[in-house]
Design a protein around this motif. Sequence first.
Motif, PDB file in Angstrom:
ATOM      1  N   GLY A 102       9.795   2.022   7.932  1.00 60.67           N
ATOM      2  CA  GLY A 102       8.672   1.201   7.485  1.00 60.67           C
ATOM      3  C   GLY A 102       7.384   2.009   7.389  1.00 60.67           C
ATOM      4  N   GLY A 103       6.296   1.307   7.137  1.00 56.79           N
ATOM      5  CA  GLY A 103       5.016   1.967   6.885  1.00 56.79           C
ATOM      6  C   GLY A 103       4.520   2.802   8.049  1.00 56.79           C
ATOM      7  N   SER A 104       4.726   2.307   9.271  1.00 56.60           N
ATOM      8  CA  SER A 104       4.219   3.065  10.426  1.00 56.60           C
ATOM      9  C   SER A 104       4.902   4.420  10.493  1.00 56.60           C
ATOM     10  N   ASN A 107       3.788   6.738   7.656  1.00 57.54           N
ATOM     11  CA  ASN A 107       2.469   7.336   7.902  1.00 57.54           C
ATOM     12  C   ASN A 107       2.568   8.439   8.959  1.00 57.54           C
ATOM     13  N   HIS A 131      -4.826   0.545   8.253  1.00 52.93           N
ATOM     14  CA  HIS A 131      -3.846  -0.129   9.118  1.00 52.93           C
ATOM     15  C   HIS A 131      -3.850   0.458  10.537  1.00 52.93           C
ATOM     16  N   SER A 133      -1.610   1.457  12.264  1.00 49.48           N
ATOM     17  CA  SER A 133      -0.689   2.582  12.497  1.00 49.48           C
ATOM     18  C   SER A 133      -1.417   3.926  12.388  1.00 49.48           C
ATOM     19  N   TRP A 181      -4.199  -4.031   3.945  1.00 50.63           N
ATOM     20  CA  TRP A 181      -3.982  -5.310   4.606  1.00 50.63           C
ATOM     21  C   TRP A 181      -5.251  -5.611   5.380  1.00 50.63           C
ATOM     22  N   ASP A 206      -1.633   5.752   2.183  1.00 49.40           N
ATOM     23  CA  ASP A 206      -0.845   4.675   2.771  1.00 49.40           C
ATOM     24  C   ASP A 206      -0.685   3.565   1.729  1.00 49.40           C
ATOM     25  N   ALA A 208       1.869   1.452   1.900  1.00 47.56           N
ATOM     26  CA  ALA A 208       2.929   0.620   2.475  1.00 47.56           C
ATOM     27  C   ALA A 208       2.992  -0.739   1.783  1.00 47.56           C
ATOM     28  N   PHE A 209       1.841  -1.375   1.606  1.00 48.37           N
ATOM     29  CA  PHE A 209       1.834  -2.694   0.975  1.00 48.37           C
ATOM     30  C   PHE A 209       1.810  -2.603  -0.543  1.00 48.37           C
ATOM     31  N   ASP A 242       6.437   0.712   1.167  1.00 48.84           N
ATOM     32  CA  ASP A 242       7.466   0.003   1.926  1.00 48.84           C
ATOM     33  C   ASP A 242       8.435  -0.768   1.055  1.00 48.84           C
ATOM     34  N   HIS A 244      10.616  -2.711   2.398  1.00 46.54           N
ATOM     35  CA  HIS A 244      10.788  -4.057   2.980  1.00 46.54           C
ATOM     36  C   HIS A 244       9.555  -4.939   2.798  1.00 46.54           C
ATOM     37  N   LYS A 245       8.568  -4.465   2.036  1.00 46.42           N
ATOM     38  CA  LYS A 245       7.472  -5.373   1.651  1.00 46.42           C
ATOM     39  C   LYS A 245       7.701  -5.716   0.179  1.00 46.42           C
ATOM     40  N   TYR A 414      -2.253  -9.380  13.291  1.00 48.88           N
ATOM     41  CA  TYR A 414      -1.758 -10.235  12.227  1.00 48.88           C
ATOM     42  C   TYR A 414      -2.059 -11.705  12.460  1.00 48.88           C
TER      43      TYR A 414
HETATM   44  C1  LIG Z   1      -1.237  -0.856   4.684  1.00 48.32           C
HETATM   45  C2  LIG Z   1      -0.152  -0.864   5.732  1.00 48.32           C
HETATM   46  N1  LIG Z   1       0.239   0.300   6.282  1.00 48.32           N
HETATM   47  C3  LIG Z   1       1.218   0.347   7.207  1.00 48.32           C
HETATM   48  C4  LIG Z   1       1.852  -0.804   7.632  1.00 48.32           C
HETATM   49  C5  LIG Z   1       2.925  -0.726   8.691  1.00 48.32           C
HETATM   50  O1  LIG Z   1       4.166  -1.080   8.202  1.00 48.32           O
HETATM   51  P1  LIG Z   1       5.393  -1.377   9.172  1.00 48.32           P
HETATM   52  O2  LIG Z   1       5.046  -2.625   9.925  1.00 48.32           O
HETATM   53  O3  LIG Z   1       6.530  -1.543   8.232  1.00 48.32           O
HETATM   54  O4  LIG Z   1       5.570  -0.216  10.077  1.00 48.32           O
HETATM   55  C6  LIG Z   1       1.468  -2.046   7.092  1.00 48.32           C
HETATM   56  C7  LIG Z   1       2.099  -3.284   7.553  1.00 48.32           C
HETATM   57  O5  LIG Z   1       1.748  -4.368   7.169  1.00 48.32           O
HETATM   58  C8  LIG Z   1       0.436  -2.073   6.116  1.00 48.32           C
HETATM   59  O6  LIG Z   1       0.025  -3.230   5.576  1.00 48.32           O
END
Ligand SMILES: Cc1ncc(COP(=O)(O)O)c(C=O)c1O
Length: 416
Positions: A102-104, A107, A131, A133, A181, A206, A208-209, A242, A244-245, A414
């Motif tokens: 995932g995004g974390s 990154n 984010h 992360s 986000w 980043d 991710a979204f 991501d 999964h998003k 969140y």
């Molecule tokens: C911009 C952004 N970066 C990173 C993440 C982290 O993603 P994950 O929860 O899949 O690790 C998110 C999660 O919403 C995000 O919105």
Amino acid sequence: MDRFPSGIERYDFLDELGRLERASRFAETRKNLFDEGPHLVSSPELPWGDEVRHLAVEAYERFLHGETWITGDGAREMESQIVSWMGSILGADSPAGFVTSGGSESNMCGILAARQLADRGGSVVFPAIGHYSLPKLCRMFGLDPIPVPSIPGTLCEIDPEAFEAAIRPDTIALIATAGNWAFGTVDPIEAIGEIAVRRGLYFHVDGAFGGYILPFLEGSGYDREMPLWDFRVDGVCSISADLHKNGMAPPPAGSLFFRDQSYLAAAKAICPPNGTMTGTRGAGPIAGAWAMVTLLGEPGYRAVSLKSMALRDAFIAGVEKIEGLRVFPGSRINIALVHSDVFDLRPVVASLREGGWMFSASATPPPVSIVVVPMPQNDGMLDVLLEHLGEAMSLAVPLAGGEDAIGGSSMSKYGF
Ligand SMILES: Cc1ncc(COP(=O)(O)O)c(C=O)c1O
């Protein structure tokens, strides 16, 4: 077999499984304006929606094994197809990368590659609205986080000059966001890329979204003003996006792309064998993501993206008809942040939650804002949500002024 070695009976087991499934609220998918995963539904625009989801789940199931050096060849082929397909959509001539959780993790692996290339620790500069992360990875890797505040008087606008001024002699990397986000904004990535090139710094984006929606909105002509944010910007070394998003794949599945093999080699040098944080990986998520990417392709992701934005736009139009509410401007993706300058929305949030709606709440702007992420599975539900929102406004309390944001002790990032 009616009784298992632990002593549990089949029916008791199935009852307990059902109870836990209900506790996880999977059945309420269409009321879920937050969650991640393979939630496509069929509709006139997406007649293949449910079938694609089922095939992704089947692919996931067939690859329940972990990926090791012995069993992983098929999964690694799938991974390399995802990387070369999406990496070139993101503008890389010879993309490299891997599937993450995932995004974390994406990154983290991007900045670990930067650290390996710099051959030292130091500081990392990123927008303060990035984010969580980002500060998290700095703490984990002993790097000094330098969060750059938004332009005074704005919540989410980044001034490239202030960004550059924050760079220190020990800085090893810059990070910016494409699809923030909870504002949905895209940072000034072209300007930051220019700074990265001039200062010889690693630059990670980043996405991710935004990663699996921004290219398709640009490609479909939905957003003709889309600023450049991907590998077409000189200086961008890596991008997280991501699956999964907005990739609509079953979690946990993210992807990290490098501009070329040399960055991947650095990631592998610090994180052998494949550059990820893990050793043995679940191959199911790779297979589920591969199924989505293979079945949707570019036309499918365009259709999914347009559907998500149509739902978002209809939602925004409905919110703006409700007295006292407005949608924070500037989002370029399927995120809408609803807030009020005149009402405290906390009782409204509570009422929506009681009605089974799943969404996020943000402490910014204070005291609370409602964040919804429309995706195709929400088809047919946004009007129902708007109706509930309109009715719940009778519970909103006029703002007296001076209300604080809900503190971290009572609300997570969140908003739960
Ligand atoms: C911009 C952004 N970066 C990173 C993440 C982290 O993603 P994950 O929860 O899949 O690790 C998110 C999660 O919403 C995000 O919105």
